[in-house]
Design an enzyme around this catalytic site. Structure first.
Site, PDB file in Angstrom:
ATOM      1  N   GLU A   1       2.077  -1.459  13.348  1.00 15.48           N
ATOM      2  CA  GLU A   1       2.020  -3.026  13.461  1.00 15.48           C
ATOM      3  C   GLU A   1       2.453  -3.497  14.873  1.00 15.48           C
ATOM      4  OE1 GLU A   1       2.793  -3.754   8.662  1.00 15.48           O
ATOM      5  OE2 GLU A   1       4.507  -3.640   9.990  1.00 15.48           O
TER       6      GLU A   1
ATOM      7  N   TRP B   1       0.794  -1.163   0.116  1.00 20.23           N
ATOM      8  CA  TRP B   1      -0.077  -0.038  -0.042  1.00 20.23           C
ATOM      9  C   TRP B   1       0.855   1.237   0.043  1.00 20.23           C
ATOM     10  CZ3 TRP B   1      -1.043   3.234   4.471  1.00 20.23           C
ATOM     11  CH2 TRP B   1      -0.176   3.152   5.515  1.00 20.23           C
ATOM     12  N   ASP B   2       2.146   1.079   0.155  1.00 19.55           N
ATOM     13  CA  ASP B   2       3.039   2.370   0.253  1.00 19.55           C
ATOM     14  C   ASP B   2       2.986   2.910  -1.322  1.00 19.55           C
ATOM     15  OD1 ASP B   2       4.021   0.490   2.015  1.00 19.55           O
ATOM     16  OD2 ASP B   2       6.201   0.689   1.666  1.00 19.55           O
TER      17      ASP B   2
ATOM     18  N   LYS C   1       4.921   1.865  16.061  1.00 21.46           N
ATOM     19  CA  LYS C   1       5.887   1.975  15.099  1.00 21.46           C
ATOM     20  C   LYS C   1       5.918   3.102  14.130  1.00 21.46           C
ATOM     21  CE  LYS C   1       7.318  -1.451  11.455  1.00 21.46           C
ATOM     22  NZ  LYS C   1       6.697  -2.749  10.597  1.00 21.46           N
ATOM     23  N   GLN C   2       4.915   3.663  13.731  1.00 23.32           N
ATOM     24  CA  GLN C   2       4.744   4.621  12.715  1.00 23.32           C
ATOM     25  C   GLN C   2       3.343   5.380  12.594  1.00 23.32           C
ATOM     26  OE1 GLN C   2       4.508   1.293   9.529  1.00 23.32           O
ATOM     27  NE2 GLN C   2       3.230   2.960   8.554  1.00 23.32           N
TER      28      GLN C   2
END
Length: 570
Positions: free
Chosen positions: A283, A152-153, A396-397
Site C-alpha cells: 500500500e 482479505w486477511d 510495506k509488505q
C-alpha cells in the site's frame, strides 16, 4: 442493552450470581454506560468468601429485540444452575481438544515457544467456526480499531491455519460467509460500472457492503477478489470436498472472473492485456499499472474458473445447467474470452536483473535499501509524508513475493531466490502481514537466519509491541501467519497435485519442534529434530504423503522416521 446507531444491532447482557454467605448488604446502580451491583460482606479472620458470577449474552443476530433481555437472563440462570465446576469442565474439554490439534511445541527456545502458543490461543479464542454468518476481524475482540470488520486477511492468512488444525466445517463456514455476500459483491461492482453479474468483494465489510473510505484502497486494491477465489481452491485441495464447488464455489468464481474480464484492458502498444490503476498488497504504491501480483491473481482466477466449469459440466450436468441459468452464463463466449485474456496477460519483467517487476514503473524509482534508512525515520509511515512514501521504492509488505508464495510450485529455487534477494532488502515490514511470507520464502531458499529473524518478528509482534500499537488491539490475522511461518516455512508443508508434501528444516536455535495437521481426513503429527523427521499417524486409515519427495505411507497409530535434510531445496 447496547445498540448500534446506524443498523440498530443490539446486544443484551444479564448477570446472575451467588455468594456463600448470608451476611451481605446489596445495592445496585447504573448509568448510561454501565450497570452494576455492589456487595458488602462482613468477613471474619480466616473465613473464605466465594463469589460466582454468571453472565448471559444475547444479540439481535439470534433473537427478536424485545426478547433479548429475557433470553440473556435465561442464559445467565442456566449457567448458574449448571454451576461453575461443570462449566469449567466443559470449557477445559473444549480447549483440550483445540490444543491437541493446533498446538506447536518448540524445544530449546522459550521465546519462540511462548510466542506461537500466544498466537494460537488468540486465533482460537477469536473464531470457532460454528456460525457461517461470522468472520475474523483483524483485531478480534482485543481492540476497536477496524471495528470488527472483515478483510482479505481471512482468506489469505487465516484459512491455511484453520484448514490444517480445525474440522473442515470451520473453513467451509468462512467460505459460505462470502457466498452469502455474493449479491452484495455484485452490487459493489455495479456501483463502479461493472455489469453482467461481475463481483468485487469489499476490502472491508461486516454485511457484504464496502466499508472502506479511502479510494485508493476501495477501488484499487482489487487483488482481494483473487484471495477469495484462491481460498475456494485451497479448501477443496485440502479437504477433497468437491461438492462445495457445485453447491457454492462455482457461482463465486464466475462472478469474480467476470470482474477480471471487464477490469483487464487490451493494450495495442504492448499487444497484451493490462490491468491499470491498481494498488497491490504494497500500500506504499497507489494507482499504478500492472501490479504483478494482481495480474497473476487475475490470470489464475480466469483459468481456475474455466477448469472448474469443465469439471462440473462433466461430473454433474444437471447442476451445471442450473448454475448457467442462474448466472445467465454464456459458456462458449465467456470461457473463450477468459482464455484469451489469461493467455495474453502482461507481466512486468526486468530482463537484466531477471526478476519480476512489482509494477510497470518500479525501476523509475530511486533504488534504496531499507537497511540504509536512519533509525529515527522508522517506521516511515509515522515519519514521512505520503507523497514521499509513494515516490519511494520502499515496500510495506510482501507484494511480488506474495504472488511467488501463493504460486510457488510454478518457480524453481533460483527464481524464488533472485526475487527474494531483490525485494526483501527494499521491504520495511510495516504491515503485520509481511514478516510471515518472508519467513516462509526464506526457509524455502535455505536462508535459515533470515527465516528465524522473520519468524520472531511476526510471532512476538504483539508480545514485544514492536510497533507501539498494542493499545489498539492485537494483530489476530497476522497471528495465523505466525503459524504458517513454522508449518509452511520450517515444516515445508505444501499441497501439490492433490498430495501432501513436507520438506522440514530446523533453525539452529531449536532442539526440536512438532506440529499436527489434518489433510483430507488424515490426522498427522510431525516431529522434527536436528537429526530426523518423525511422522506419527492419528488417522483411521493409511495416510500417504511425500517427505523430501519420497512417498511414504503410515498406518493408523504407527510412526515412521526419515533423516533430516538440513539444506533441502525442492
Amino acid at each position: 442493552m447496547a445498540q448500534t446507531k446506524k443498523l440498530d444491532f443490539r446486544v443484551a447482557f444479564a448477570m446472575n450470581w451467588e455468594i456463600n454467605t448470608q451476611n451481605t448488604h446489596i445495592t445496585s446502580s447504573h448509568n448510561q454506560t454501565w450497570a452494576g451491583i455492589r456487595i458488602e460482606a462482613q468477613v471474619s479472620e480466616n473465613e473464605t468468601i466465594q463469589f460466582d458470577k454468571f453472565v448471559g449474552v444475547t444479540s439481535s443476530l439470534n433473537h427478536q429485540p424485545d426478547q433479548l433481555i429475557k433470553k440473556a437472563e435465561e442464559k445467565a440462570l442456566m449457567a448458574r444452575t449448571a454451576g461453575f465446576e461443570k462449566m469449567l469442565a466443559a470449557h477445559t474439554d473444549r480447549w483440550s481438544n483445540i490444543w491437541l490439534h493446533s498446538d506447536i511445541k518448540i524445544e530449546g527456545d522459550i521465546a519462540a515457544q511462548q510466542a506461537i502458543r500466544f498466537n494460537i490461543f488468540q486465533l482460537n479464542q477469536t473464531y470457532t467456526g460454528d456460525d457461517e454468518r461470522l468472520n475474523v476481524g483483524p483485531k478480534g475482540f482485543t481492540g476497536e480499531k477496524y471495528g470488527g470488520t472483515t478483510y482479505w486477511d481471512t482468506e489469505a492468512y487465516c484459512i491455511p491455519f484453520f484448514l490444517a488444525t480445525a474440522p473442515p466445517h470451520v473453513t467451509r463456514n468462512l467460505l459460505i460467509y462470502r457466498y452469502k455476500h455474493l449479491e452484495k459483491a455484485i452490487e459493489n461492482a455495479q456501483k463502479l460500472g461493472f455489469t453482467k453479474g461481475a463481483a468485487l468483494y469489499p476490502m472491508v465489510t461486516i454485511n457484504g457492503e464496502e466499508c472502506h473510505n479511502e479510494w485508493e484502497i476501495t477501488f484499487e486494491e482489487i487483488h482481494r477478489n483473487g484471495a477469495i477465489a484462491f481460498a475456494i481452491f485451497n479448501y477443496i485441495r485440502h479437504t477433497g470436498d468437491e461438492k462445495y464447488l457445485e453447491e457454492y464455489g462455482l457461482e463465486v468464481l464466475i462472478a469474480i472472473s467476470r470482474f477480471w474480464a471487464q477490469r483487464a484492458t487490451w493494450s495495442t502498444e504492448k499487444q497484451k492485456y493490462v490491468i491499470l490503476g491498481v494498488t497491490g498488497p504494497n500500500e506504499y504504491e497507489n494507482n499504478i499499472n500492472n501490479n504483478w501480483y494482481t495480474n497473476k491473481m487475475a490470470q489464475w482466477c480466469l483459468r481456475y474458473t474455466s477448469e472448474s466449469l469443465e469439471k462440473i459440466k462433466t461430473s454433474n450436468p444437471t447442476r451445471f445447467s442450473a448454475i448457467l441459468d442462474k448466472t445467465n452464463f454464456d459458456f462458449e463466449a465467456e470461457v473463450a474470452q477468459w482464455q484469451e485474456i489469461s493467455a495474453q496477460m502482461h507481466f512486468p519483467f526486468h530482463a537484466e536483473l531477471n526478476v519480476f517487476m512489482q509494477q510497470d514503473g518500479f525501476m523509475d524509482k530511486e533504488q534504496k535499501m531499507a537497511a540504509d534508512l536512519p533509525a529515527q525515520e522508522r517506521p516511515i509511515n509515522q515519519n514521512w509524508s505520503w507523497d514521499r512514501i509513494l515516490r519511494s521504492c520502499f515496500i510495506k509488505q510482501a507484494d511480488t513475493l506474495q504472488g511467488i508464495y501463493v504460486f510457488e510450485e510454478e518457480y524453481d529455487t533460483a527464481t524464488i531466490r533472485r526475487n527474494f534477494e531483490f525485494y526483501e532488502p527494499r521491504t520495511v515490514h510495516e504491515s503485520s502481514l509481511s514478516p510471515c511470507v518472508h519467513a516462509i520464502l526464506a526457509a524455502r531458499i535455505g536462508n535459515l537466519n533470515k527465516a528465524y529473524e522473520m519468524y520472531l518478528r511476526t510471532s512476538r509482534l504483539d508480545l514485544d509491541d514492536y510497533n507501539n500499537e498494542v493499545h489498539e488491539g492485537l494483530h489476530i490475522t497476522s497471528m495465523a501467519g505466525t503459524w504458517m511461518s513454522i508449518v509452511e516455512g520450517f515444516g515445508g508443508k505444501r499441497v501439490t497435485n492433490g498430495a501432501l508434501r513436507i520438506n522440514p528444516i530446523i533453525p539452529n536455535q531449536w532442539e526440536a519442534y512438532a506440529f499436527r495437521i489434518t489433510f483430507k481426513g488424515s490426522d498427522l503429527e510431525i516431529k522434527v529434530s536436528q537429526k530426523e523427521v518423525q511422522i506419527i499417524s492419528h488417522a483411521k486409515k493409511t495416510a500417504t504423503l511425500f517427505v523430501y519427495d519420497e512417498k511414504i505411507s503410515v498406518e493408523p497409530g504407527a510412526a515412521t522416521s526419515v533423516q533430516l535434510k538440513s539444506e533441502y531445496n525442492a
